[in-house]
Design an enzyme around this catalytic site. Structure first.
Site, PDB file in Angstrom:
ATOM      1  CD  GLU A  99      11.953  40.339  70.395  1.00 26.82           C
ATOM      2  OE1 GLU A  99      11.131  40.230  71.321  1.00 26.82           O
ATOM      3  OE2 GLU A  99      12.300  39.371  69.689  1.00 26.82           O
ATOM      4  CG  HIS A 102       8.537  37.962  66.523  1.00 23.51           C
ATOM      5  ND1 HIS A 102       7.933  37.001  65.747  1.00 23.51           N
ATOM      6  CD2 HIS A 102       8.383  37.552  67.810  1.00 23.51           C
ATOM      7  CE1 HIS A 102       7.447  36.053  66.513  1.00 23.51           C
ATOM      8  NE2 HIS A 102       7.688  36.356  67.775  1.00 23.51           N
ATOM      9  CG  HIS A 167       6.620  32.433  72.740  1.00 27.13           C
ATOM     10  ND1 HIS A 167       5.446  33.141  72.890  1.00 27.13           N
ATOM     11  CD2 HIS A 167       7.324  33.090  71.778  1.00 27.13           C
ATOM     12  CE1 HIS A 167       5.436  34.177  72.061  1.00 27.13           C
ATOM     13  NE2 HIS A 167       6.560  34.158  71.368  1.00 27.13           N
ATOM     14  CG  HIS A 275      15.012  16.759  67.578  1.00 31.31           C
ATOM     15  ND1 HIS A 275      13.651  16.853  67.410  1.00 31.31           N
ATOM     16  CD2 HIS A 275      15.560  17.374  66.498  1.00 31.31           C
ATOM     17  CE1 HIS A 275      13.382  17.498  66.289  1.00 31.31           C
ATOM     18  NE2 HIS A 275      14.522  17.811  65.713  1.00 31.31           N
ATOM     19  CG  HIS A 333      14.479  21.563  60.367  1.00 29.75           C
ATOM     20  ND1 HIS A 333      14.259  20.408  59.648  1.00 29.75           N
ATOM     21  CD2 HIS A 333      14.507  21.190  61.676  1.00 29.75           C
ATOM     22  CE1 HIS A 333      14.166  19.385  60.476  1.00 29.75           C
ATOM     23  NE2 HIS A 333      14.300  19.824  61.709  1.00 29.75           N
TER      24      HIS A 333
END
Length: 369
Positions: A99, A102, A167, A275, A333
């Site tokens: 985290e 990032h 986000h 999706h 992906h």
């Protein structure tokens, strides 16, 4: 104090690409800086997917630091205590580092965009052309500030799906905007008048992709990837039992429906099935569009890229189901979607400029010597 330390960490990371741009023998360092920032933003989007897929979004359950410090090293005692209290919970030393890395890189991207903004406004004041308005990097700075706000809300609102999905989409908006700016600063291939007639079709392809990415983000943030465990059917049926009302209720907590109850399997199936089904529409349209655009020399390379990445996306999406969501495939992906977005932005830019008087030839570097 720790906020200042965080800023210094972001600055130190940003100094590496800034130094590389500065020492490279290139007569347009501003253009190179934009391209480097675009590439690093793509990496950041992929690492953000890795952060989400490893359940590290709450590795440090406060913001912008980690337990009020600038590093998991300093917060070691608090992280160890949280992990001891809940060994299977969201906090561990590994997740805390994922985290915080990032966040460090997000701050570094912010520094690079500030550098673009300073250079562009300095060039405007000194009346030296950059072939792009300084309002471009200024708008990018505003976008990354909004992105940072949603990053904070992602943590403080405990991974609420609509916040996390927004986000993600803002991160991709930043990536696409940087790609468009980089294209503006790069010489265009030879003018091809007939390419302009594909403008609406290319915009439609980009719109379809954005919608599909948003659906994919909704699948990921609701952890609905394995709601259907077979292919091409979903749980043994072409149209399984689904609950669209609760599945697509936007404002709700993670794992809950709009009424505050635990979200049902039928709601997760509705998210996944939508999706998956829409993916066939997007794949068919993009394959057709890229095949048509390959006839133009100026569009052939990005069109070939679209064809390649669409195939990779289909394979990785199918592998997520068949192989039960392996982390490397899931990250690939996510990254493929971001690359596909960049390629379509490049295609749209070249088509938009495929008419007389719109050729973009960048000026020499206007950065201070």
């Amino acid at each position: 104090m720790f906020v200042l330390q965080l800023g210094l960490i972001g600055l130190c990371i940003a100094l590496l690409p800034l130094s590389w741009v500065w020492v490279k023998a290139d007569d347009n360092k501003f253009r190179k800086l934009v391209w480097v920032t675009t590439f690093l933003t793509l990496d950041l989007v992929m690492f953000g997917g890795f952060t989400r897929l490893t359940d590290s979004g709450l590795g440090c359950p406060d913001w912008p630091g980690c337990y009020g410090t600038s590093s998991p090293f300093v917060a070691h005692a608090q992280i160890a205590a949280a992990h001891l209290a809940m060994p299977t919970g969201p906090v561990s030393m590994t997740k805390a580092w994922i985290e915080m890395i990032h966040r460090y890189f997000a701050m570094a991207i912010g520094v690079l965009i500030v550098a673009q903004m300073v250079i562009a406004w300095a060039a405007r004041i000194r009346r030296r052309s950059l072939s792009v308005s300084p309002w471009w990097p200024t708008a990018l700075f505003g976008l990354i500030v909004v992105q940072g706000i949603f990053g904070a809300w992602t943590v403080t609102m405990k991974l609420q799906p609509i916040i996390v999905t927004t986000h993600l989409m803002l991160g991709l908006a930043l990536l696409g905007s940087l790609g468009w700016l980089a294209a503006r600063l790069t010489p265009l291939p030879a003018y091809e008048p007939d390419a302009g007639r594909w403008r609406a079709a290319a915009l439609a392809g980009l719109a379809l992709l954005i919608a599909q990415i948003a659906l994919g983000g909704w699948v990921s943030t609701n952890y609905a990837v394995l709601a259907c465990t077979d292919f091409p059917t979903c749980n043994g049926a072409w149209i399984p039992p689904m609950d669209f009302q609760h599945g697509f209720h936007l404002w709700r907590a993670l794992g809950m429906d709009g009424n505050g109850d635990v979200i049902t399997q039928d709601a997760l199936v509705a998210i996944h099935w939508t999706h998956r089904t829409f993916a066939f529409v997007v794949v068919a349209y993009l394959v057709w569009l890229a095949a048509m655009l390959r006839r133009y020399e100026s569009l052939r390379r990005p069109a070939n890229g679209v064809l390649l990445v669409v195939v990779i996306q289909f394979v990785t999406g199918l592998s997520n189901i068949v192989l039960q969501w392996p982390l490397p495939v899931a990250v690939a992906h996510n990254g493929g979607a971001a690359i596909l977005l960049l390629l379509l932005v490049m295609l749209n830019f070249r088509i938009a400029c495929s008419r007389p008087g719109r050729a973009v030839v960048p000026a020499r570097d206007a950065a201070p010597a």
